[in-house]
Design a protein around this motif. Structure first.
Motif, PDB file in Angstrom:
ATOM      1  N   ASN A  86     -44.663  18.277  -5.372  1.00  0.00           N
ATOM      2  CA  ASN A  86     -44.228  17.970  -6.723  1.00  0.00           C
ATOM      3  C   ASN A  86     -45.535  17.808  -7.501  1.00  0.00           C
ATOM      4  O   ASN A  86     -46.308  16.931  -7.153  1.00  0.00           O
ATOM      5  CB  ASN A  86     -43.444  16.652  -6.728  1.00  0.00           C
ATOM      6  CG  ASN A  86     -43.160  16.154  -8.123  1.00  0.00           C
ATOM      7  OD1 ASN A  86     -43.350  16.877  -9.088  1.00  0.00           O
ATOM      8  ND2 ASN A  86     -42.703  14.915  -8.226  1.00  0.00           N
ATOM      9  N   SER A  95     -38.038   9.586   2.374  1.00  0.00           N
ATOM     10  CA  SER A  95     -37.085   8.876   1.528  1.00  0.00           C
ATOM     11  C   SER A  95     -35.684   9.457   1.661  1.00  0.00           C
ATOM     12  O   SER A  95     -35.519  10.610   2.033  1.00  0.00           O
ATOM     13  CB  SER A  95     -37.567   9.024   0.083  1.00  0.00           C
ATOM     14  OG  SER A  95     -36.627   8.533  -0.812  1.00  0.00           O
ATOM     15  N   ASP A 148     -47.095  12.540   2.156  1.00  0.00           N
ATOM     16  CA  ASP A 148     -45.837  12.273   1.447  1.00  0.00           C
ATOM     17  C   ASP A 148     -44.927  13.478   1.685  1.00  0.00           C
ATOM     18  O   ASP A 148     -45.172  14.569   1.177  1.00  0.00           O
ATOM     19  CB  ASP A 148     -46.149  12.090  -0.050  1.00  0.00           C
ATOM     20  CG  ASP A 148     -44.917  11.748  -0.873  1.00  0.00           C
ATOM     21  OD1 ASP A 148     -43.788  11.989  -0.409  1.00  0.00           O
ATOM     22  OD2 ASP A 148     -45.087  11.253  -2.003  1.00  0.00           O
ATOM     23  N   GLY A 176     -37.019   2.633  -1.617  1.00  0.00           N
ATOM     24  CA  GLY A 176     -37.532   3.918  -2.142  1.00  0.00           C
ATOM     25  C   GLY A 176     -38.822   4.290  -1.422  1.00  0.00           C
ATOM     26  O   GLY A 176     -39.403   3.466  -0.684  1.00  0.00           O
ATOM     27  N   ALA A 177     -39.284   5.524  -1.660  1.00  0.00           N
ATOM     28  CA  ALA A 177     -40.546   5.952  -1.031  1.00  0.00           C
ATOM     29  C   ALA A 177     -41.738   5.301  -1.726  1.00  0.00           C
ATOM     30  O   ALA A 177     -42.763   5.028  -1.112  1.00  0.00           O
ATOM     31  CB  ALA A 177     -40.680   7.471  -1.113  1.00  0.00           C
ATOM     32  N   ILE A 185     -41.462  13.666   1.230  1.00  0.00           N
ATOM     33  CA  ILE A 185     -40.089  13.397   0.796  1.00  0.00           C
ATOM     34  C   ILE A 185     -39.302  14.684   0.491  1.00  0.00           C
ATOM     35  O   ILE A 185     -38.097  14.645   0.417  1.00  0.00           O
ATOM     36  CB  ILE A 185     -40.004  12.384  -0.362  1.00  0.00           C
ATOM     37  CG1 ILE A 185     -40.281  13.022  -1.704  1.00  0.00           C
ATOM     38  CG2 ILE A 185     -40.882  11.179  -0.200  1.00  0.00           C
ATOM     39  CD1 ILE A 185     -39.672  12.161  -2.794  1.00  0.00           C
TER      40      ILE A 185
HETATM   41  N1  PLP Z   1     -43.252  11.120  -3.816  1.00  0.00           N
HETATM   42  C1  PLP Z   1     -43.012  12.233  -4.523  1.00  0.00           C
HETATM   43  C2  PLP Z   1     -43.874  13.428  -4.283  1.00  0.00           C
HETATM   44  C3  PLP Z   1     -41.983  12.276  -5.461  1.00  0.00           C
HETATM   45  O1  PLP Z   1     -41.759  13.404  -6.152  1.00  0.00           O
HETATM   46  C4  PLP Z   1     -41.195  11.105  -5.671  1.00  0.00           C
HETATM   47  C5  PLP Z   1     -40.123  11.091  -6.677  1.00  0.00           C
HETATM   48  O2  PLP Z   1     -39.938  11.971  -7.476  1.00  0.00           O
HETATM   49  C6  PLP Z   1     -41.485   9.972  -4.912  1.00  0.00           C
HETATM   50  C7  PLP Z   1     -42.516   9.999  -3.995  1.00  0.00           C
HETATM   51  C8  PLP Z   1     -40.707   8.709  -5.084  1.00  0.00           C
HETATM   52  O3  PLP Z   1     -39.513   8.754  -4.325  1.00  0.00           O
HETATM   53  P1  PLP Z   1     -38.471   7.550  -4.340  1.00  0.00           P
HETATM   54  O4  PLP Z   1     -37.537   7.808  -5.465  1.00  0.00           O
HETATM   55  O5  PLP Z   1     -37.767   7.610  -3.004  1.00  0.00           O
HETATM   56  O6  PLP Z   1     -39.230   6.298  -4.504  1.00  0.00           O
END
Ligand code: PLP
Length: 395
Positions: free
Chosen positions: A180, A239, A208, A104-105, A210
């Motif tokens: 987000n 991710s 970040d 995961g990220a 993603i």
């Molecule tokens: N970074 C942001 C801005 C996110 O919104 C999210 C998940 O909602 C993540 C990281 C985590 O991603 P992952 O599910 O690949 O760990």
């Protein structure tokens, strides 16, 4: 029951949570009581992972690809990521030393913050933004410095605010765009200015990205990594979770300078040993296989984006700007007269609509709700109708 002599370590006593998972649990509880809840809380694609990706994982399992892999991930996946980045974003990377594959990220956020911020260092964080930045900065003993995002500035970072904080000394700047919870993106001008400031004041940048593919209105994501002079001081987190509808598979990656990636890999050795073996084979297929799936998904998100913003703006007390990226709407609800916390709780319990309080992303989000529109259009319409009725009848 813990006694006084069985204290937990101070560092975990007040670790904050991620409200999306908490509200999801409350919504599930209501569903167990037979109630039907509309889910705007959790940020995950409602699409199923495409079959060709699943098949690659099944094949890998059948072939016995079930052992530890190199800690940084299988070389062919790192190489495929490097090739894709070169093709799509003109970024040149040495895949053996500059890419780390992770479960995961999220682990990357910890690896990067722990590798870059000493206790007491100031970390500049957009406010509101993803809850893990705040929690991990605190766990590292560093000091979180909020950079307030305002609706007037379309929730994008004000480079002058970065300059002001960088002048007084800061080690790390976190960028998280498309955002987000706000759905905002950075303009070309702002990315350039921030890159200049980062170099002038010697800041590291954790970017970040993603949601980098979730950009609407024919625009493209602009990464600070592509700015002149930034590759040596930027770590990008990405991710497979959102782009390929693979949230539960847990696969992400980071790119950055080799000296940093080496230390992040060391942390991974102790935290996870390596990313999940057969999921890496599936991710390779995700990158190499057909990409039409994403285009269809983005088109559908775009329809939902317009529908949810129109719908929100027709609700008494709500004022929502059109987000340019990600899959979140972030309406201002100040004129409802309720705090965003109370509003989100009442919407869940009285209208059976699960949303998130903007303040759970930082104090800058107070007075806003976050709604994920990664849900079917019919559900979006139903949720909006319930919210509208709630506002008319109960307030
Ligand atoms: N970074 C942001 C801005 C996110 O919104 C999210 C998940 O909602 C993540 C990281 C985590 O991603 P992952 O599910 O690949 O760990």
């Amino acid at each position: 029951m813990l006694t006084e002599r069985m204290e937990l370590a101070k560092r975990v006593l007040d670790v904050s949570t991620e409200s999306a998972f908490e509200v999801l649990a409350q919504a599930k509880q209501l569903e167990r009581q037979g109630k039907s809840v509309i889910h705007f809380e959790i940020g995950e694609p409602d699409w199923d992972t495409p079959d060709h990706i699943k098949e690659a994982a099944i094949k890998a399992l059948r072939e016995g690809f079930t052992h530890y892999t190199p800690s940084a991930g299988i070389p062919e996946l790192r190489q495929a990521i490097a090739e894709k980045l070169l093709q799509e974003r003109d970024v040149h990377l040495d895949y053996e030393n500059q890419i780390l594959i992770t479960p995961g990220a999220k682990p990357n956020l910890l690896y990067a913050i722990f590798s870059l911020a000493n206790p007491g260092d100031r970390v500049l964080i957009p406010d509101p933004s993803f809850p893990s930045y705040w929690a991990l900065t605190k766990l590292a003993g560093a000091v979180a410095v909020p950079l307030t995002l305002t609706q007037e500035r379309d929730f994008s970072i004000d480079p002058e605010q970065v300059r002001k904080e960088a002048k007084t000394g800061a080690k790390l700047l976190i960028l998280s765009f498309p955002s987000n919870p706000c759905g905002s993106v950075l303009s070309e001008r702002d990315v350039k200015d921030i890159a200049e400031i980062a170099q002038k004041y010697n800041l590291w940048v954790l970017s970040d990205e993603i949601y980098q593919k979730f950009v609407y209105e024919g625009q493209h994501h602009r990464s600070i990594f592509n700015q002149a002079g930034m590759t040596d001081r930027t770590v990008v987190v990405d991710s497979f979770s959102k782009t390929y509808a693979m949230t539960g598979w847990r696969l992400g990656f980071a790119l950055g300078p080799s000296a940093l990636i080496e230390k992040m890999t060391r942390l991974q050795i102790h935290l996870a040993s390596c990313p999940n073996s057969f999921v890496q084979k599936a991710a390779l297929q995700a990158l190499m296989g057909p990409q039409d799936f994403f285009k269809d998904m983005l088109h559908e998100y775009d329809l939902r984006r317009k529908a949810i913003v129109d719908g929100l703006n027709s609700i008494k007390g709500f004022h929502c700007s059109m987000p340019k990226g990600a899959f979140y709407a972030f309406p201002n609800t100040l004129s409802t007269g309720l705090s965003s916390k109370e509003l989100s709780e009442r919407l869940l319990n009285e209208a059976l609509v699960a949303t998130l309080d903007g303040a759970s992303f930082g104090t800058g989000g107070d007075g806003f709700l976050r709604l994920s529109y990664a849900t079917k259009l019919a559900k979006i319409k139903e949720g909006l109708q319930r919210m509208k009725e709630f506002m008319q009848e109960k307030l």
